[in-house]
Scaffold this motif. Structure first.
Motif, mmCIF file in Angstrom:
data_model
loop_
_atom_site.group_PDB
_atom_site.id
_atom_site.type_symbol
_atom_site.label_atom_id
_atom_site.label_comp_id
_atom_site.label_asym_id
_atom_site.label_seq_id
_atom_site.Cartn_x
_atom_site.Cartn_y
_atom_site.Cartn_z
ATOM 1 N N PHE A 1 4.512 12.604 -14.778
ATOM 2 C CA PHE A 1 3.763 12.358 -16.011
ATOM 3 C C PHE A 1 2.483 13.174 -16.150
ATOM 4 C CE2 PHE A 1 6.304 8.437 -15.605
ATOM 5 C CZ PHE A 1 6.980 8.521 -16.807
ATOM 6 N N ALA A 2 1.865 13.552 -15.031
ATOM 7 C CA ALA A 2 0.612 14.309 -15.110
ATOM 8 C C ALA A 2 0.741 15.726 -14.565
ATOM 9 C CB ALA A 2 -0.510 13.567 -14.365
ATOM 10 N N GLY A 3 1.857 16.007 -13.913
ATOM 11 C CA GLY A 3 2.066 17.352 -13.369
ATOM 12 C C GLY A 3 1.205 17.661 -12.156
ATOM 13 N N THR A 4 0.681 16.643 -11.512
ATOM 14 C CA THR A 4 -0.153 16.833 -10.332
ATOM 15 C C THR A 4 0.171 15.740 -9.320
ATOM 16 O OG1 THR A 4 -2.427 17.122 -9.560
ATOM 17 C CG2 THR A 4 -2.057 15.450 -11.265
ATOM 18 N N ARG A 5 -0.393 15.863 -8.144
ATOM 19 C CA ARG A 5 -0.178 14.853 -7.110
ATOM 20 C C ARG A 5 -1.299 13.820 -7.123
ATOM 21 N NH1 ARG A 5 0.769 18.368 -1.793
ATOM 22 N NH2 ARG A 5 -0.807 19.631 -2.771
ATOM 23 N N LEU A 6 -1.001 12.638 -6.620
ATOM 24 C CA LEU A 6 -2.012 11.599 -6.470
ATOM 25 C C LEU A 6 -3.095 12.088 -5.515
ATOM 26 C CD1 LEU A 6 -2.641 8.692 -7.315
ATOM 27 C CD2 LEU A 6 -1.289 7.903 -5.376
ATOM 28 N N PHE A 7 -2.695 12.552 -4.359
ATOM 29 C CA PHE A 7 -3.535 13.250 -3.392
ATOM 30 C C PHE A 7 -2.590 13.928 -2.413
ATOM 31 C CE2 PHE A 7 -3.281 8.870 -1.776
ATOM 32 C CZ PHE A 7 -2.857 9.059 -0.479
ATOM 33 N N PRO A 8 -3.038 14.951 -1.687
ATOM 34 C CA PRO A 8 -2.132 15.639 -0.764
ATOM 35 C C PRO A 8 -1.529 14.661 0.255
ATOM 36 C CG PRO A 8 -4.132 16.906 -1.039
ATOM 37 C CD PRO A 8 -4.363 15.583 -1.733
ATOM 38 N N MET A 9 -0.247 14.776 0.466
ATOM 39 C CA MET A 9 0.510 13.965 1.419
ATOM 40 C C MET A 9 0.601 12.491 1.027
ATOM 41 S SD MET A 9 1.580 16.172 3.580
ATOM 42 C CE MET A 9 2.185 15.201 4.943
ATOM 43 N N ALA B 1 0.838 -1.203 0.000
ATOM 44 C CA ALA B 1 0.000 0.000 0.000
ATOM 45 C C ALA B 1 0.875 1.256 0.000
ATOM 46 C CB ALA B 1 -0.932 -0.002 1.206
ATOM 47 N N GLY B 2 1.906 1.267 0.829
ATOM 48 C CA GLY B 2 2.809 2.412 0.864
ATOM 49 C C GLY B 2 3.526 2.617 -0.449
ATOM 50 N N LEU B 3 3.917 1.529 -1.080
ATOM 51 C CA LEU B 3 4.603 1.600 -2.369
ATOM 52 C C LEU B 3 3.702 2.207 -3.436
ATOM 53 C CD1 LEU B 3 7.252 0.871 -3.787
ATOM 54 C CD2 LEU B 3 6.306 -1.405 -4.202
ATOM 55 N N VAL B 4 2.435 1.815 -3.433
ATOM 56 C CA VAL B 4 1.483 2.364 -4.404
ATOM 57 C C VAL B 4 1.322 3.871 -4.184
ATOM 58 C CG1 VAL B 4 -0.954 2.365 -5.095
ATOM 59 C CG2 VAL B 4 0.255 0.201 -4.793
ATOM 60 N N PHE B 5 1.175 4.299 -2.942
ATOM 61 C CA PHE B 5 1.007 5.727 -2.662
ATOM 62 C C PHE B 5 2.266 6.510 -3.011
ATOM 63 C CE2 PHE B 5 -2.257 4.981 0.976
ATOM 64 C CZ PHE B 5 -3.234 4.707 0.053
ATOM 65 N N PHE B 6 3.426 6.003 -2.566
ATOM 66 C CA PHE B 6 4.683 6.726 -2.746
ATOM 67 C C PHE B 6 5.071 6.803 -4.221
ATOM 68 C CE2 PHE B 6 9.312 7.051 -2.880
ATOM 69 C CZ PHE B 6 9.530 8.126 -2.045
ATOM 70 N N ALA B 7 5.206 5.641 -4.854
ATOM 71 C CA ALA B 7 5.614 5.622 -6.260
ATOM 72 C C ALA B 7 4.537 6.242 -7.148
ATOM 73 C CB ALA B 7 5.914 4.192 -6.708
ATOM 74 N N GLY B 8 3.283 5.972 -6.832
ATOM 75 C CA GLY B 8 2.195 6.554 -7.612
ATOM 76 C C GLY B 8 2.220 8.070 -7.594
ATOM 77 N N ASN B 9 2.489 8.643 -6.432
ATOM 78 C CA ASN B 9 2.543 10.097 -6.331
ATOM 79 C C ASN B 9 3.714 10.667 -7.128
ATOM 80 O OD1 ASN B 9 1.420 12.556 -4.992
ATOM 81 N ND2 ASN B 9 3.526 12.681 -4.255
ATOM 82 N N LEU B 10 4.885 10.039 -7.024
ATOM 83 C CA LEU B 10 6.045 10.522 -7.774
ATOM 84 C C LEU B 10 5.815 10.436 -9.280
ATOM 85 C CD1 LEU B 10 9.032 9.045 -5.727
ATOM 86 C CD2 LEU B 10 8.095 11.351 -5.637
ATOM 87 N N LEU B 11 5.206 9.352 -9.721
ATOM 88 C CA LEU B 11 4.940 9.192 -11.152
ATOM 89 C C LEU B 11 3.873 10.173 -11.635
ATOM 90 C CD1 LEU B 11 5.146 5.323 -11.309
ATOM 91 C CD2 LEU B 11 6.817 6.969 -12.177
#
Length: 121
Positions: free
Chosen positions: A82-90, A68-78
């Motif tokens: 690639f999209a110029g935005t965050r996955l969600f704040p924090m 779960a942490g990997l999805v949030f962390f790597a997902g946010n960086l990607l």
């Protein structure tokens, strides 16, 4: 049995994504992509290893927390690259804290292993 397959599949997917994203970072740049790739590769082995071990609920819970942490962390960086935005704040700090917590749970699971689990060939 299903959780075992999910962990092994997730580890394989994380490894493949890590290799692909490493190539993308090398050719197209993107510091966040390179960092995400490194984290995916580093944690892929944990997911596969825990999936292959005999049943230990604490180890499996720890691996799921890491996932779960990997999805949030790597997902946010990607998303940033690639999209110029965050996955969600924090998302990245939350993911990082989940990965740390998951690794600690995996460590506790190792201490709680039964005698038969500790004597694996």
């Amino acid at each position: 049995m299903v959780l075992q397959r999910v962990l092994i599949f997730s580890g394989g997917l994380a490894g493949a994504a890590g290799v692909g994203l490493s190539a993308a970072a090398a050719h197209a740049g993107g510091a966040n992509t390179g960092t995400a790739a490194s984290f995916l590769l580093a944690h892929a082995a944990l997911l596969v290893a825990v999936g292959l071990l005999p049943w230990n609920a604490v180890l499996r819970i720890g691996a799921l927390i890491v996932l779960a942490g990997l999805v949030f962390f790597a997902g946010n960086l990607l998303m940033r690259d690639f999209a110029g935005t965050r996955l969600f704040p924090m998302a990245a700090p939350s993911g990082g804290m989940l990965m740390i917590a998951g690794w600690l749970v995996v460590g506790v699971g190792g201490l709680m292993a039964t005698r038969a689990e500790r004597n694996l060939p």
